[in-house]
Scaffold this motif. Sequence first.
Motif, PDB file in Angstrom:
ATOM      1  N   LEU A  82      20.045 -18.045  26.613  1.00 44.32           N
ATOM      2  CA  LEU A  82      19.489 -17.456  27.827  1.00 44.32           C
ATOM      3  C   LEU A  82      18.502 -16.343  27.480  1.00 44.32           C
ATOM      4  N   GLN A  83      18.867 -15.543  26.480  1.00 40.98           N
ATOM      5  CA  GLN A  83      17.978 -14.466  26.035  1.00 40.98           C
ATOM      6  C   GLN A  83      16.678 -15.034  25.468  1.00 40.98           C
ATOM      7  N   THR A  84      16.763 -16.138  24.739  1.00 42.35           N
ATOM      8  CA  THR A  84      15.578 -16.789  24.184  1.00 42.35           C
ATOM      9  C   THR A  84      14.662 -17.298  25.288  1.00 42.35           C
ATOM     10  N   LEU A  85      15.252 -17.926  26.304  1.00 46.53           N
ATOM     11  CA  LEU A  85      14.457 -18.438  27.425  1.00 46.53           C
ATOM     12  C   LEU A  85      13.729 -17.311  28.155  1.00 46.53           C
TER      13      LEU A  85
ATOM     14  N   ILE B  81       9.636 -21.421   5.434  1.00 47.72           N
ATOM     15  CA  ILE B  81      10.579 -21.980   6.406  1.00 47.72           C
ATOM     16  C   ILE B  81      10.528 -21.121   7.668  1.00 47.72           C
ATOM     17  N   ARG B  82      10.255 -21.771   8.781  1.00 51.10           N
ATOM     18  CA  ARG B  82      10.075 -21.055  10.050  1.00 51.10           C
ATOM     19  C   ARG B  82      11.136 -21.505  11.053  1.00 51.10           C
ATOM     20  N   ASN B  83      11.721 -20.517  11.728  1.00 48.16           N
ATOM     21  CA  ASN B  83      12.753 -20.792  12.732  1.00 48.16           C
ATOM     22  C   ASN B  83      12.129 -20.787  14.120  1.00 48.16           C
ATOM     23  N   GLU B  84      12.431 -21.826  14.889  1.00 48.49           N
ATOM     24  CA  GLU B  84      11.868 -21.982  16.223  1.00 48.49           C
ATOM     25  C   GLU B  84      12.912 -21.641  17.287  1.00 48.49           C
ATOM     26  N   ASP B  85      12.448 -21.345  18.496  1.00 52.41           N
ATOM     27  CA  ASP B  85      13.331 -21.038  19.619  1.00 52.41           C
ATOM     28  C   ASP B  85      13.791 -22.306  20.313  1.00 52.41           C
TER      29      ASP B  85
ATOM     30  N   THR C 128      24.164 -13.109  35.191  1.00 51.60           N
ATOM     31  CA  THR C 128      23.593 -13.186  36.545  1.00 51.60           C
ATOM     32  C   THR C 128      22.153 -12.689  36.563  1.00 51.60           C
ATOM     33  N   LEU C 129      21.904 -11.522  35.964  1.00 53.55           N
ATOM     34  CA  LEU C 129      20.560 -10.941  35.961  1.00 53.55           C
ATOM     35  C   LEU C 129      19.567 -11.851  35.238  1.00 53.55           C
ATOM     36  N   LEU C 130      19.958 -12.369  34.084  1.00 52.95           N
ATOM     37  CA  LEU C 130      19.041 -13.200  33.301  1.00 52.95           C
ATOM     38  C   LEU C 130      18.779 -14.540  33.971  1.00 52.95           C
ATOM     39  N   THR C 131      19.837 -15.170  34.488  1.00 53.76           N
ATOM     40  CA  THR C 131      19.652 -16.498  35.096  1.00 53.76           C
ATOM     41  C   THR C 131      18.828 -16.414  36.376  1.00 53.76           C
ATOM     42  N   CYS C 132      19.064 -15.386  37.183  1.00 56.80           N
ATOM     43  CA  CYS C 132      18.278 -15.233  38.413  1.00 56.80           C
ATOM     44  C   CYS C 132      16.809 -14.956  38.081  1.00 56.80           C
TER      45      CYS C 132
ATOM     46  N   GLY D  31       9.638  -8.741  29.234  1.00 58.61           N
ATOM     47  CA  GLY D  31      11.074  -8.919  29.461  1.00 58.61           C
ATOM     48  C   GLY D  31      11.926  -8.338  28.357  1.00 58.61           C
ATOM     49  N   LEU D  32      11.389  -7.311  27.661  1.00 57.15           N
ATOM     50  CA  LEU D  32      12.097  -6.765  26.501  1.00 57.15           C
ATOM     51  C   LEU D  32      13.469  -6.227  26.882  1.00 57.15           C
ATOM     52  N   TRP D  33      13.533  -5.479  27.994  1.00 59.31           N
ATOM     53  CA  TRP D  33      14.827  -4.880  28.355  1.00 59.31           C
ATOM     54  C   TRP D  33      15.833  -5.946  28.770  1.00 59.31           C
ATOM     55  N   LEU D  34      15.353  -7.043  29.382  1.00 57.10           N
ATOM     56  CA  LEU D  34      16.257  -8.148  29.709  1.00 57.10           C
ATOM     57  C   LEU D  34      16.734  -8.847  28.442  1.00 57.10           C
ATOM     58  N   ALA D  35      15.818  -8.987  27.464  1.00 61.03           N
ATOM     59  CA  ALA D  35      16.201  -9.595  26.186  1.00 61.03           C
ATOM     60  C   ALA D  35      17.245  -8.737  25.476  1.00 61.03           C
TER      61      ALA D  35
END
Length: 625
Positions: free
Chosen positions: A90-93, A513-517, A382-386, A102-106
Motif C-alpha cells: 500500500l505504501q508503494t502504491l 541489479i535493480r529492484n522494482e516496485d 484507512t488513510l492510505l486506501t482512501c 505523498g512522503l508523509w503518507l509513505a
Amino acid sequence: MHPGHPHRSSANRPSLILAALGIVYGDIGTSPLYTLRECFGEHLGLQPTEANVLGVLSLIIWGLLLVVSLKYLLFVLRADNRGEGGILTLQTLIRQVLGSKGLWLAMLGLMGGGFFYGEVVITPAISVLSAIEGLEIATPAFKPYVLPLSLAVLIALFAIQHKGTARVGKLFGPVMLLWFATLGVLGLLAIIGNPEVLKAFNPYWAIHFMLVHKLVGFLALGSVVLALTGAEALYADMGHFGRQPIRLAWFGYVLPALILNYLGQGALILSDPATRANPFYHLAPDWALLPLVGLATMATVIASQAVISGVFSLTRQAIQMGYLPRMEIQYTSDREMGQIYIPLMNWGLLLAVILVVNFFGSSSALAGAYGIAVTGTMVITTLLTCTLAWRSWNWSLWLVAPLCIALLCIDVPLFSANLVKIFAGGWLPLLIGVMVFTLMTTWRRGRTLLHQHLTRVAIPLERLVDNLETYPPARVPGTAIFMSPSITGVPHALMHNLKHNRVLHERVFFLTIRNEDLPYIEDERKIRIEQLSPTFWRIQAFYGFREIPDVQEILDLCEDHDIHFDLLQTSFFLSRETLIQTPVPGMAAWREHLFIWMNRNANRATDFFRIPANRVVEMGAQIEF
C-alpha cells in the motif's frame, strides 16, 4: 505466470479456500479464546447483565461486519500491486501515485510495517498461552505447568522453522476447518439453550451500551478489538490466495462460525455468570475439555505460524525495497518462492516472545499490550486506501470523503481505547514499531546518501571504457563480472583491480541489479544488455519485491541473448565497503553510527545474490560517510 506465483484459477479454488482457512484466518480464528473473557474481566468491572452481554456481543458482531467484512474484504482488498497486498505494498502504491507529495503518507505506511512487527511478537504468546490455560479449567493442579508448557510449544514451533512449512502446511487447512466447525457447533448448542442472545444482531444494543456506560464503554472497546486482530492478514496474504478465495472463506465459513461462537459464549454467561472467567472452555462438556485444549493449541500454533511466515515475507519485501539491509534468506521449498526462512528474524522473534511470555505471565496480562499496534495499522490503512481510491482509482471525492470519515469513526475510537492501555503493556508494540521504523528509515536514508556520494565521486563509465579500449592494459583470458550499484559510474572494484593487479580480462561485464516496485518481473523483461565496446558490456537485471536476485539465473537468461558464460572461466569482482564517519552534513550522528553498524552487519553480497564463493574476488574500499 511467474514461477512461485500461485495460479489462481477457478479449478483450484476449493483448495485455495481451504488453504486460506489455515493461513489467513488463524489469528482472527483464535480470538474467541480470550475476547469475551477480557470484555468481562475485572479491569472493566462490567456485570454480566442482559443489557451488558447483548451490548458487548453487538459491538463484536458489528465490528466483524463493518471492519473485517466491509472495510477489508470489500474495500481494502481492491488495493493490490499485481495481486499482492500488505501495508508495504500500500505504501508503494501511494509513492507511485503521489511521488514526493505523498512522503508523509509513505512514512505512515512504514510505521504500519513497524507496528506489524510489534503485533507479531505478541500474537504467538497470547494465542498459545490462552489455549493452554484451558488446562486450568480441567483442574487447578495444571496451573503451575501452563507457563512452561506454553514456552515448550513456542520454542518447538520456532525450532522447526528452518525445515519449512510445506509439509506441516498441508495440515493447516483441515485442522482449521475442524476448528471453525467446532466453534460453530459449541456456540450453536449454547444458543439453543438461550436464544435471547440473538437480539445482539440489533445495533441498538451496541449504541445503548456505549451511551449508558460512557467511559467504561469506551474502555471496553480496547477488549472488543481483540475480536478483530488478524484483519490485516487478509490483506497481506492476498498475493498467496487471491481476493475471491479469501472472501469466500470468510463469508461462507469463518464469519458464521465466529458469530455463532461469540453468541454461544454470551448465552452461557447469561445462564451462568460464573463462566465469564473463561467462557470459551466452559462451552465444552467435561468429556470434551482436554480434546478441545489440544485442538485449540494446534489452532494457536497455526495462527502463530501464519504470522511468523508473514514476518519472513515482510522482511524480504523490506530488503528488496531498500528499507532493511541484506539478510540470509533460505528457501524451504523447491516449488514455492513464497516459502522462505530468515534465521536472524526467526531467532530474534523467538527471544522476544520468550521475554514477553515470562514478563507478562498470562494471556490476560498480554491482552493489555495487544491491540494498540493492530488498531494503529487499521487507521493507517484507512488513510492510505482512501487516498488511493481518490487519486488512483478516480473515485469521486464526494464518495471517498464520507467513506473515509465513516471508517475513521470506527478506527480512531478503537485506537484511542487501546492508547489507554499503554501503561498496561501497550508500550511494548509501540516501542517495537518505533524501533523498526527507525531502522528502516535510517537504512533507506543512509543508502540514498551513500549512493549520492558514490555517484558524485565516480568516474563516468563510458569515458573509462573508451580509454581502456584505446590504451588497453594487459589482457588475460576469461570473463570478469563487476557488480555495480550504478549504471553510470565505474565500480570501485574495477579501479582497485587496475591499480593493484594492472590487468583486465578479455571480456568485462558490469552487472547492476535493480529492484522494482512490482512483486514479480517476467523473464523476458528481467535483463537488459548493452554492448559498450568490443569487449565491454553492461547488464541490468530487474527483480520484484517478492523475488530474491540470483546471479546464476541472470547468467542463464543471458544465454537467450547469445552471451555465454563458463563459470570456470568467470570471476566476480565486488567492493567491500568500509564506512568511516565524518562531520559532513547528512544525518544525525547517532543515525550515522546506526547506519554504519547496519551496513557492517549486512549479509555479504556473495551469499545474498548466490554467487559461487570460489569465483569471487572482493576488493576493500574505505568510504568517508
